[in-house]
Enzyme design. Sequence first.
Site, PDB file in Angstrom:
ATOM      1  N   HIS A   1      -5.794   7.397   4.898  1.00  0.00           N
ATOM      2  CA  HIS A   1      -4.400   7.508   5.336  1.00  0.00           C
ATOM      3  C   HIS A   1      -3.417   6.916   4.324  1.00  0.00           C
ATOM      4  CE1 HIS A   1      -5.022   3.359   7.075  1.00  0.00           C
ATOM      5  NE2 HIS A   1      -3.770   3.231   6.698  1.00  0.00           N
TER       6      HIS A   1
ATOM      7  N   ASP B   1     -11.885   7.651   7.474  1.00  0.00           N
ATOM      8  CA  ASP B   1     -10.698   7.005   6.903  1.00  0.00           C
ATOM      9  C   ASP B   1     -11.035   6.305   5.587  1.00  0.00           C
ATOM     10  OD1 ASP B   1      -8.037   6.421   6.684  1.00  0.00           O
ATOM     11  OD2 ASP B   1      -8.085   4.687   8.023  1.00  0.00           O
TER      12      ASP B   1
ATOM     13  N   SER C   1      -3.615  -1.804   4.336  1.00  0.00           N
ATOM     14  CA  SER C   1      -4.628  -0.761   4.490  1.00  0.00           C
ATOM     15  C   SER C   1      -5.279  -0.411   3.161  1.00  0.00           C
ATOM     16  CB  SER C   1      -3.990   0.495   5.095  1.00  0.00           C
ATOM     17  OG  SER C   1      -3.571   0.263   6.413  1.00  0.00           O
TER      18      SER C   1
END
Length: 495
Positions: free
Chosen positions: A224, A257, A339
């Site tokens: 992402h 992910d 992230s």
Amino acid sequence: MSTENEGNTEPAAPSVPPRPENAPATPPAPGSPEGRAPAGPAAPGPEPVPGAYGDDAAPGPRPDGAATPPPHPASPSGTPAPAPTGAPHQAGGAGWPPPPSGLPSHGGGDGGPVWGAPAAAPAPRRRPGGLVAAVLVAALVAGGVGGGIGYWAAERSDGGSTTVSAAAPRSLEREPGSVAAVAGKALPSVVTIEAAAGGGPGGEAGTGTGFVYDKEGHILTNNHVVESAADGGTLSATFSDGKTYDAEVVGRAQGYDVAVLKLKNAPAGLVPLPLGDSDKVAVGDSTIAIGAPFGLSNTVTTGIISAKNRPVASGDGSSGKNSYMSALQTDASINPGNSGGPLLDSGGAVIGINSAIQSAGNGFGQSQAGSIGLGFAIPVNQATTVAQQLIRTGTPVYPVIGATVDMSGQGDGARIAQEGAGGTEPVTPDGPAAQAGLRPGDVITGFDGEPVDSGPTLISEIWTHKPGDRVTLTYERDGQERTAELTLGERKGDR
């Protein structure tokens, strides 16, 4: 003048200064030829202190030649009775002479001297208050040592400054294994990723984190983080020394992910971060997270592993494009921008990829809410398996059981749907679930020894394995618990 004790003492009441040496003990009374008060009991005074002048309190001549006062009439032994505590020195019932005004008193009361302008020092005499005065002088000297030393140093300094500074240490060594030492070693191998969608200004852009995976310049991060730039966008990676390099996507797996980038014109001497073993992590182990929360690069936070095998969906769990993980949970502060960054153990090895946070009222995901102490990381054992597949082929491979699971149920297990997506069969003919005897409506409650309470939990557990692994399922049918063994199949690519 030292000010270190300003504001810490209250002004004492003015006290009576010592008599001049040639003053009479008692002011002359009118009509008295002897020049002293009429006979009568004398006011009590302080008890003479033995040894105050090198001898005891026996009667005898004073050092100044004056006659020794007669024994106090109220004391059979000839020793004057002690004066009441805190009373001023008495002579004929009145203080002599009256104290000067406006001068502070230093001491604890008890008739101590007033410390104003110094007068000529009288010759030593045997006086009961001598030791009290000496004690007060000593106290004043002790209290003024700090100021005196500071003044002495200032008088002898070239610049006349009254500031005394401690020398700064030449170096600050960090203990091996300390957070500072681990972070200092890892930071040069962590990058801040800037991703911008194609199409010119106004396109989607974002900031995330990644880390050096190998010496060839591969960077491991979240899908992402780079998804917006995967089709015609731009990517760059900036190291902690400020150097920036363009990058491109090698492969990405939306379901896991996970994504792999490669630096264009990668510099020599890249140092990959060491990889740990996420299967051996225990609840309570220390953690260190590195990333760029809200764009603040090279941020280090610490915490512990607060849970393991936490089933997490990065969205609402109802879309076919969600990501699932059996995550490591940590209370290290993780925010948007962290992230893709590494979650390290206390030795500096990567044990997970920081991927999601629990946001109050927003569920799991990467919203702009701040950390509430619930962060989730993809276990590094799973992430590296995916990364190796992406580097080899650029395409992710997923293990499957060959059945469509209801993703909306919660708490009772993962129910096999009555109808598959797009009208397909809910149990794939000749697939692993069909060969194991599972049917639509069966509720899977356990997967290879791990409890299953929902569809997302089942997917998370399946994806911790590889295609070809043989596992045991526990399920319920018509109120009866059953078990089945099956071999996981595979699915290539993201749908």
